[in-house]
Design a protein around this motif. Structure first.
Motif, PDB file in Angstrom:
ATOM      1  N   THR A 173      -4.251  -9.884  -5.069  1.00 48.54           N
ATOM      2  CA  THR A 173      -4.275  -8.482  -5.483  1.00 48.54           C
ATOM      3  C   THR A 173      -5.017  -7.626  -4.467  1.00 48.54           C
ATOM      4  O   THR A 173      -4.568  -6.529  -4.104  1.00 48.54           O
ATOM      5  CB  THR A 173      -4.932  -8.351  -6.866  1.00 48.54           C
ATOM      6  OG1 THR A 173      -4.219  -9.165  -7.788  1.00 48.54           O
ATOM      7  CG2 THR A 173      -4.930  -6.912  -7.345  1.00 48.54           C
ATOM      8  N   ALA A 174      -6.157  -8.128  -3.989  1.00 51.09           N
ATOM      9  CA  ALA A 174      -6.933  -7.377  -3.004  1.00 51.09           C
ATOM     10  C   ALA A 174      -6.147  -7.189  -1.711  1.00 51.09           C
ATOM     11  O   ALA A 174      -6.161  -6.104  -1.111  1.00 51.09           O
ATOM     12  CB  ALA A 174      -8.251  -8.101  -2.716  1.00 51.09           C
ATOM     13  N   GLN A 175      -5.434  -8.211  -1.285  1.00 46.85           N
ATOM     14  CA  GLN A 175      -4.663  -8.098  -0.046  1.00 46.85           C
ATOM     15  C   GLN A 175      -3.486  -7.137  -0.215  1.00 46.85           C
ATOM     16  O   GLN A 175      -3.165  -6.387   0.700  1.00 46.85           O
ATOM     17  CB  GLN A 175      -4.188  -9.474   0.406  1.00 46.85           C
ATOM     18  CG  GLN A 175      -5.351 -10.364   0.753  1.00 46.85           C
ATOM     19  CD  GLN A 175      -5.085 -11.274   1.925  1.00 46.85           C
ATOM     20  OE1 GLN A 175      -3.971 -11.361   2.396  1.00 46.85           O
ATOM     21  NE2 GLN A 175      -6.120 -11.929   2.377  1.00 46.85           N
ATOM     22  N   VAL A 176      -2.847  -7.157  -1.371  1.00 49.42           N
ATOM     23  CA  VAL A 176      -1.736  -6.233  -1.619  1.00 49.42           C
ATOM     24  C   VAL A 176      -2.247  -4.801  -1.625  1.00 49.42           C
ATOM     25  O   VAL A 176      -1.626  -3.899  -1.040  1.00 49.42           O
ATOM     26  CB  VAL A 176      -1.022  -6.590  -2.944  1.00 49.42           C
ATOM     27  CG1 VAL A 176      -0.095  -5.475  -3.396  1.00 49.42           C
ATOM     28  CG2 VAL A 176      -0.245  -7.886  -2.794  1.00 49.42           C
ATOM     29  N   LEU A 177      -3.392  -4.571  -2.274  1.00 50.22           N
ATOM     30  CA  LEU A 177      -3.958  -3.219  -2.287  1.00 50.22           C
ATOM     31  C   LEU A 177      -4.366  -2.771  -0.888  1.00 50.22           C
ATOM     32  O   LEU A 177      -4.193  -1.599  -0.531  1.00 50.22           O
ATOM     33  CB  LEU A 177      -5.156  -3.163  -3.239  1.00 50.22           C
ATOM     34  CG  LEU A 177      -4.819  -3.252  -4.721  1.00 50.22           C
ATOM     35  CD1 LEU A 177      -6.095  -3.329  -5.545  1.00 50.22           C
ATOM     36  CD2 LEU A 177      -3.965  -2.083  -5.157  1.00 50.22           C
ATOM     37  N   TYR A 178      -4.890  -3.680  -0.096  1.00 46.35           N
ATOM     38  CA  TYR A 178      -5.273  -3.346   1.275  1.00 46.35           C
ATOM     39  C   TYR A 178      -4.050  -2.947   2.104  1.00 46.35           C
ATOM     40  O   TYR A 178      -4.054  -1.937   2.805  1.00 46.35           O
ATOM     41  CB  TYR A 178      -5.990  -4.534   1.915  1.00 46.35           C
ATOM     42  CG  TYR A 178      -6.318  -4.328   3.371  1.00 46.35           C
ATOM     43  CD1 TYR A 178      -7.376  -3.521   3.743  1.00 46.35           C
ATOM     44  CD2 TYR A 178      -5.561  -4.939   4.362  1.00 46.35           C
ATOM     45  CE1 TYR A 178      -7.684  -3.322   5.086  1.00 46.35           C
ATOM     46  CE2 TYR A 178      -5.856  -4.745   5.698  1.00 46.35           C
ATOM     47  CZ  TYR A 178      -6.920  -3.942   6.058  1.00 46.35           C
ATOM     48  OH  TYR A 178      -7.208  -3.751   7.373  1.00 46.35           O
ATOM     49  N   VAL A 179      -2.995  -3.738   2.003  1.00 48.58           N
ATOM     50  CA  VAL A 179      -1.772  -3.434   2.749  1.00 48.58           C
ATOM     51  C   VAL A 179      -1.191  -2.101   2.280  1.00 48.58           C
ATOM     52  O   VAL A 179      -0.738  -1.284   3.095  1.00 48.58           O
ATOM     53  CB  VAL A 179      -0.745  -4.582   2.604  1.00 48.58           C
ATOM     54  CG1 VAL A 179       0.622  -4.183   3.119  1.00 48.58           C
ATOM     55  CG2 VAL A 179      -1.242  -5.818   3.334  1.00 48.58           C
ATOM     56  N   ALA A 180      -1.224  -1.841   0.975  1.00 48.09           N
ATOM     57  CA  ALA A 180      -0.700  -0.579   0.456  1.00 48.09           C
ATOM     58  C   ALA A 180      -1.529   0.602   0.961  1.00 48.09           C
ATOM     59  O   ALA A 180      -0.976   1.641   1.336  1.00 48.09           O
ATOM     60  CB  ALA A 180      -0.693  -0.611  -1.078  1.00 48.09           C
ATOM     61  N   ALA A 181      -2.858   0.449   0.999  1.00 43.38           N
ATOM     62  CA  ALA A 181      -3.717   1.536   1.467  1.00 43.38           C
ATOM     63  C   ALA A 181      -3.495   1.817   2.949  1.00 43.38           C
ATOM     64  O   ALA A 181      -3.413   2.978   3.365  1.00 43.38           O
ATOM     65  CB  ALA A 181      -5.180   1.184   1.206  1.00 43.38           C
ATOM     66  N   VAL A 182      -3.384   0.768   3.749  1.00 40.09           N
ATOM     67  CA  VAL A 182      -3.160   0.950   5.185  1.00 40.09           C
ATOM     68  C   VAL A 182      -1.794   1.587   5.427  1.00 40.09           C
ATOM     69  O   VAL A 182      -1.658   2.498   6.244  1.00 40.09           O
ATOM     70  CB  VAL A 182      -3.304  -0.386   5.936  1.00 40.09           C
ATOM     71  CG1 VAL A 182      -2.830  -0.271   7.371  1.00 40.09           C
ATOM     72  CG2 VAL A 182      -4.753  -0.854   5.895  1.00 40.09           C
ATOM     73  N   THR A 183      -0.796   1.128   4.697  1.00 39.70           N
ATOM     74  CA  THR A 183       0.552   1.692   4.847  1.00 39.70           C
ATOM     75  C   THR A 183       0.552   3.172   4.462  1.00 39.70           C
ATOM     76  O   THR A 183       1.135   4.007   5.170  1.00 39.70           O
ATOM     77  CB  THR A 183       1.552   0.919   3.973  1.00 39.70           C
ATOM     78  OG1 THR A 183       1.517  -0.463   4.355  1.00 39.70           O
ATOM     79  CG2 THR A 183       2.955   1.447   4.137  1.00 39.70           C
ATOM     80  N   PHE A 184      -0.101   3.513   3.352  1.00 38.42           N
ATOM     81  CA  PHE A 184      -0.184   4.905   2.921  1.00 38.42           C
ATOM     82  C   PHE A 184      -0.884   5.760   3.976  1.00 38.42           C
ATOM     83  O   PHE A 184      -0.454   6.870   4.276  1.00 38.42           O
ATOM     84  CB  PHE A 184      -0.913   4.991   1.577  1.00 38.42           C
ATOM     85  CG  PHE A 184      -1.107   6.391   1.089  1.00 38.42           C
ATOM     86  CD1 PHE A 184      -0.048   7.097   0.542  1.00 38.42           C
ATOM     87  CD2 PHE A 184      -2.338   7.014   1.186  1.00 38.42           C
ATOM     88  CE1 PHE A 184      -0.213   8.399   0.096  1.00 38.42           C
ATOM     89  CE2 PHE A 184      -2.524   8.316   0.741  1.00 38.42           C
ATOM     90  CZ  PHE A 184      -1.453   9.002   0.197  1.00 38.42           C
TER      91      PHE A 184
END
Length: 57
Positions: A33-44
């Motif tokens: 979950t933390a890695q998915v949120l990190y990737v989503a934040a960087v992508t955003f």
């Protein structure tokens, strides 16, 4: 001799799956979950920078 381990390999191949060593996942749901949120934040962030750069022209 080249075929020394053949008997042992055939014994292990014939065993049911319950006797074989099972591969266990080392990743927990929190880490995923933390890695998915990190990737989503960087992508955003990257997308917002690209859109901001296009709007300034």
């Amino acid at each position: 001799m080249l075929l020394d381990g053949l008997d042992q390999a055939l014994k292990e191949a014939g065993r049911p799956a319950s006797h074989r060593r099972r591969w266990r996942c080392r990743f927990g749901w929190r880490q995923i979950t933390a890695q998915v949120l990190y990737v989503a934040a960087v992508t955003f962030f990257v997308v917002s920078l690209l859109l901001y750069g296009q709007g300034g022209r």
